[in-house]
Design a protein around this motif. Sequence first.
Motif, PDB file in Angstrom:
ATOM      1  N   ARG A   1       0.848  -1.203   0.000  1.00 54.35           N
ATOM      2  CA  ARG A   1       0.000   0.000   0.000  1.00 54.35           C
ATOM      3  C   ARG A   1       0.875   1.241   0.000  1.00 54.35           C
TER       4      ARG A   1
ATOM      5  N   THR B   1      -1.461   6.462   2.262  1.00 51.63           N
ATOM      6  CA  THR B   1      -1.485   6.476   3.728  1.00 51.63           C
ATOM      7  C   THR B   1      -2.237   7.704   4.214  1.00 51.63           C
TER       8      THR B   1
ATOM      9  N   VAL C   1      -6.582   7.284   2.726  1.00 51.67           N
ATOM     10  CA  VAL C   1      -7.052   5.892   2.666  1.00 51.67           C
ATOM     11  C   VAL C   1      -8.577   5.825   2.517  1.00 51.67           C
TER      12      VAL C   1
ATOM     13  N   LEU D   1      -9.484   4.419  -0.710  1.00 52.60           N
ATOM     14  CA  LEU D   1      -9.412   2.960  -0.798  1.00 52.60           C
ATOM     15  C   LEU D   1     -10.687   2.316  -0.277  1.00 52.60           C
TER      16      LEU D   1
ATOM     17  N   PRO E   1      -7.356  -0.876   4.262  1.00 52.45           N
ATOM     18  CA  PRO E   1      -5.945  -0.639   4.588  1.00 52.45           C
ATOM     19  C   PRO E   1      -5.525  -1.495   5.784  1.00 52.45           C
TER      20      PRO E   1
ATOM     21  N   ASN F   1      -1.807  -3.077   8.204  1.00 52.98           N
ATOM     22  CA  ASN F   1      -0.388  -2.954   8.541  1.00 52.98           C
ATOM     23  C   ASN F   1       0.134  -4.278   9.088  1.00 52.98           C
TER      24      ASN F   1
ATOM     25  N   ALA G   1       2.970  -1.218   5.284  1.00 54.72           N
ATOM     26  CA  ALA G   1       1.599  -0.880   4.905  1.00 54.72           C
ATOM     27  C   ALA G   1       1.163  -1.766   3.740  1.00 54.72           C
TER      28      ALA G   1
ATOM     29  N   GLN H   1      -2.659  -3.670   1.782  1.00 52.72           N
ATOM     30  CA  GLN H   1      -4.101  -3.517   1.578  1.00 52.72           C
ATOM     31  C   GLN H   1      -4.681  -4.827   1.070  1.00 52.72           C
TER      32      GLN H   1
ATOM     33  N   HIS I   1      -9.987  -1.025   9.035  1.00 55.26           N
ATOM     34  CA  HIS I   1      -8.534  -1.161   9.196  1.00 55.26           C
ATOM     35  C   HIS I   1      -8.228  -2.485   9.873  1.00 55.26           C
TER      36      HIS I   1
END
Length: 230
Positions: A11, A14, A18, A21, A28, A30, A40, A42, A90
Amino acid sequence: MTKITLSLEPRNITGKKVKKLRKQGIIPANIFGNKVVSQAVQVKGTAFRPVYNQAGETQVVYIKVQGEAEERPVMFTNVQVDPMTDEVIHIDLRHVNLKEKITANVPVELVGESPAVRDFQASLITALDEVEVEALPADLPENITVDVSSLKNIGDVIKVSDLNIDRTKIEVLDDPETVVISVAQQQKEEVVPTTPVETEIIGEAPAEGEAKPEEGKEGKKEEAPAKKGD
């Protein structure tokens, strides 16, 4: 145990960007932990949901990041959900070493039927819905099943020490005396008696067409007009 896999992409977007996205159905995420540099990534929401439903936050998932040659063992953690839409917004992926023990909270799942509930209309009270354990990632159970058929009388309890866990592989970190499930008598709904409202009637009501005498004027004599010069 079936191997669970998931494909992700690196990804580049940031921060607040996001949001774009998410509008495209991409979540997104991590990767962190186990001495790896945070990365990062996705994943498409349609790909993530069935995998999360299967693995939860206690099962190892082998991820393959686009452009990388090897898979990585991770566990889902800190899965954030939008309270308005119930959509995942997330994900954190904790990189794990399969040869090192980790701690995790394993959910409790009730099975069976309690005779106390069936025979006495009692209530089951869940005091602990997760149990903290330590084990190798591959030995973590998906959930801990609790058979409530042993709860026969009001006041019966199941403690952490009573849980059916393979303690040769899994160390339970919660206090053994902690109550997980208990049986309590249903509280009867309190009926509040209604008191009739008493209406105080002062005097008699005037007949139809009859003027009601003004308070304080009844029986009062008329005074003579003052004479000139008084």
